[in-house]
Scaffold this motif. Sequence first.
Motif, short mmCIF file in Angstrom:
data_model
loop_
_atom_site.label_atom_id
_atom_site.label_comp_id
_atom_site.label_asym_id
_atom_site.label_seq_id
_atom_site.Cartn_x
_atom_site.Cartn_y
_atom_site.Cartn_z
N GLN A 156 55.32 -52.06 60.43
CA GLN A 156 55.45 -53.40 61.00
C GLN A 156 54.06 -54.04 61.15
OE1 GLN A 156 56.81 -53.31 65.03
NE2 GLN A 156 58.28 -54.99 64.75
N GLU A 157 53.09 -53.19 61.52
CA GLU A 157 51.72 -53.67 61.72
C GLU A 157 51.13 -54.22 60.43
OE1 GLU A 157 49.35 -53.91 64.04
OE2 GLU A 157 50.19 -52.89 65.79
N GLN A 158 51.26 -53.45 59.36
CA GLN A 158 50.70 -53.87 58.07
C GLN A 158 51.33 -55.17 57.62
OE1 GLN A 158 51.77 -50.25 56.05
NE2 GLN A 158 49.62 -49.69 55.75
N PHE A 159 52.63 -55.19 57.77
CA PHE A 159 53.40 -56.33 57.34
C PHE A 159 53.01 -57.61 58.09
CE2 PHE A 159 56.79 -58.46 59.54
CZ PHE A 159 57.23 -59.33 58.56
N ALA A 160 52.72 -57.45 59.38
CA ALA A 160 52.43 -58.62 60.21
C ALA A 160 51.12 -59.29 59.81
CB ALA A 160 52.42 -58.24 61.69
#
Lengths: 148, 148
Positions: free
Chosen positions: A3-7
């Motif tokens: 989720q972090e990378q995607f954000a």
Amino acid sequence: MTQEQFARYSFLLDRTARKVKQYAQQQFKSGDFDVTVDQWLVLKNLSENGHLSQTELANLVFKDHPTLTRILDLLCKKGYVERVPHPMDRRSFQLHLTETGLAKVSALRPQILEIREKAWENLSDSDFQEFKRILDTIYQNLGGQELE
Amino acid sequence: MTQEQFARYSFLLDRTARKVKQYAQQQFKSGDFDVTVDQWLVLKNLSENGHLSQTELANLVFKDHPTLTRILDLLCKKGYVERVPHPMDRRSFQLHLTETGLAKVSALRPQILEIREKAWENLSDSDFQEFKRILDTIYQNLGGQELE
DNA sequence: TACCAATAATTAGTATGACAAATATATAAA
DNA sequence: TTTATATATTTGTCATACTAATTATTGGTA
């Protein structure tokens, strides 16, 4: 993908949009174009659509009314645009380019297209379709209206 | 595709970046986060990297120095960040989060990830890869440095 | 040591962006 | 006709971006 990378899409998007505007603005400056990138967007849309009101123009360029008021103040002061009182509605204006404004648009249009090409080096037509699809999806996800 | 159509990438990019920031900012506001979207970016990077100077932080978040100075002024005033004089170089500061700042980051991080997800509805992991590739290409075409 | 160029941060000025509120005018409803 | 509501534009305020210039400090060098 976490989720972090995607954000990070928001970071990349903001960073790239600023770079694109900054690059264009530097070229505008070194060419003595006498307008900013946002002022150009307004001039260009006025040249393609006659007798718009400020509200109509704001919808075309996706800027809010206060922002557009101030951009138009500057363009009027520079002599490129005039606010003509609307014949039927004393609240509103019809906007039109002056002779000087028309000449400015003609002179700048090809140069600006050239500047805009630089960003798209190493990218293809189908990249553009993908890019447009993703940007439009994001825009609509967040409550934006479709274009036409 | 004509050159004209293609040159709309800059318009779409700008419009979408503004929408993304505006949407996030509205959510921040309705959640009483007490920071702006850009202030959050700074807090987040400070929480992930200890004892940065302002120059180092500016490079991380891709903001220029005057902008970062002002964002830090606000974050210091709110009590989330402190400027500690650098022990060896009296020109510079080491930045660090206060207790309050750390608590703020912990409290907001999950909520913000959730807000960020909204934009990506109807889009896939591979869309993200494409999107990132195109944005990074544009960024580098215009003279930006690669990330890591 | 004295000078000079580089670096860290700030300040100043202008433009844009978001939002709220104000003003003037138009239109619809009672 | 009076009143209420809606619309077009402007004004005010704060935050962000970019440029240029300024201040303070550091480091290299004659």
